[in-house]
Design a protein around this motif. Structure first.
Motif, mmCIF file in Angstrom:
data_model
loop_
_atom_site.group_PDB
_atom_site.id
_atom_site.type_symbol
_atom_site.label_atom_id
_atom_site.label_comp_id
_atom_site.label_asym_id
_atom_site.label_seq_id
_atom_site.Cartn_x
_atom_site.Cartn_y
_atom_site.Cartn_z
ATOM 1 N N GLU A 1 1.022 -1.131 0.108
ATOM 2 C CA GLU A 1 -0.022 -0.050 0.140
ATOM 3 C C GLU A 1 0.977 1.174 -0.115
ATOM 4 O O GLU A 1 0.613 2.177 -0.828
ATOM 5 N N ALA A 2 1.938 1.225 0.524
ATOM 6 C CA ALA A 2 2.768 2.454 0.832
ATOM 7 C C ALA A 2 3.434 2.668 -0.393
ATOM 8 O O ALA A 2 3.617 3.739 -0.820
ATOM 9 N N GLU A 3 3.897 1.589 -0.838
ATOM 10 C CA GLU A 3 4.585 1.738 -2.425
ATOM 11 C C GLU A 3 3.529 2.216 -3.387
ATOM 12 O O GLU A 3 3.873 2.985 -4.252
ATOM 13 N N GLY A 4 2.480 1.993 -3.284
ATOM 14 C CA GLY A 4 1.343 2.399 -4.121
ATOM 15 C C GLY A 4 1.139 3.789 -4.396
ATOM 16 O O GLY A 4 0.864 4.430 -5.167
ATOM 17 N N GLU A 5 1.102 4.130 -2.849
ATOM 18 C CA GLU A 5 0.897 5.685 -2.674
ATOM 19 C C GLU A 5 2.086 6.514 -3.107
ATOM 20 O O GLU A 5 1.882 7.512 -3.701
ATOM 21 N N ARG A 6 3.276 6.025 -3.098
ATOM 22 C CA ARG A 6 4.555 6.547 -3.352
ATOM 23 C C ARG A 6 4.439 6.656 -5.165
ATOM 24 O O ARG A 6 4.657 7.836 -5.723
ATOM 25 N N VAL A 7 3.970 5.615 -5.658
ATOM 26 C CA VAL A 7 3.736 5.719 -7.296
ATOM 27 C C VAL A 7 2.604 6.594 -7.520
ATOM 28 O O VAL A 7 3.116 7.399 -8.608
ATOM 29 N N VAL A 8 1.385 6.658 -6.958
ATOM 30 C CA VAL A 8 0.602 7.544 -7.199
ATOM 31 C C VAL A 8 1.010 9.098 -7.046
ATOM 32 O O VAL A 8 0.678 9.873 -8.086
ATOM 33 N N SER A 9 1.678 9.179 -6.018
ATOM 34 C CA SER A 9 2.393 10.633 -5.818
ATOM 35 C C SER A 9 3.109 11.251 -6.853
ATOM 36 O O SER A 9 3.366 12.284 -7.315
ATOM 37 N N SER A 10 4.137 10.230 -7.358
ATOM 38 C CA SER A 10 5.222 10.458 -8.227
ATOM 39 C C SER A 10 4.465 10.606 -9.386
ATOM 40 O O SER A 10 4.638 11.795 -10.450
ATOM 41 N N VAL A 11 3.404 9.934 -9.850
ATOM 42 C CA VAL A 11 2.687 10.104 -11.314
ATOM 43 C C VAL A 11 2.043 11.405 -11.297
ATOM 44 O O VAL A 11 2.010 12.254 -12.206
ATOM 45 N N SER A 12 1.365 11.951 -10.077
ATOM 46 C CA SER A 12 0.560 12.980 -10.106
ATOM 47 C C SER A 12 1.381 14.303 -10.096
ATOM 48 O O SER A 12 0.907 15.331 -10.551
ATOM 49 N N ALA A 13 2.645 14.158 -10.038
ATOM 50 C CA ALA A 13 3.466 15.138 -9.752
ATOM 51 C C ALA A 13 3.997 15.631 -11.099
ATOM 52 O O ALA A 13 4.618 16.398 -11.477
#
Length: 93
Positions: A54-66
């Protein structure tokens, strides 16, 4: 390191394998034809794995949204045979 056991043997020793995982803190890998098939881990280990995922998925989403809008390099549309270009919403006066 995990304890490996063939699926046929694991079937016969399931209760013992569960005890090894729960009380011995071991990980058991069940194999078929020598290849890993499934793993037995404790419920606590599973919760930690899910939290990490879950933490890894959140990091990916924040990276993509940036990431902002990116335009194609000149000539890339011709190179890949792209005939149209998305220009986004237009503002009207």
């Amino acid at each position: 390191m995990a304890y490996e056991i063939p699926v046929t043997q694991a079937r016969a020793e399931l209760a013992e394998l569960i005890n090894r995982v729960v009380y011995g803190g071991e990980h058991v890998v069940v194999t078929r034809h020598g290849k890993p098939l499934v793993a037995l881990v404790s419920a606590a280990d599973l919760q930690r794995l899910e939290a990490l995922r879950e933490a890894e998925g959140e990091r990916v989403v924040s990276s993509v949204s940036a990431v902002g809008a990116v335009s194609s390099a000149p000539g890339e549309q011709r190179r890949f045979g792209i005939a149209a270009e998305h220009r986004g919403p237009e503002t009207r006066s």
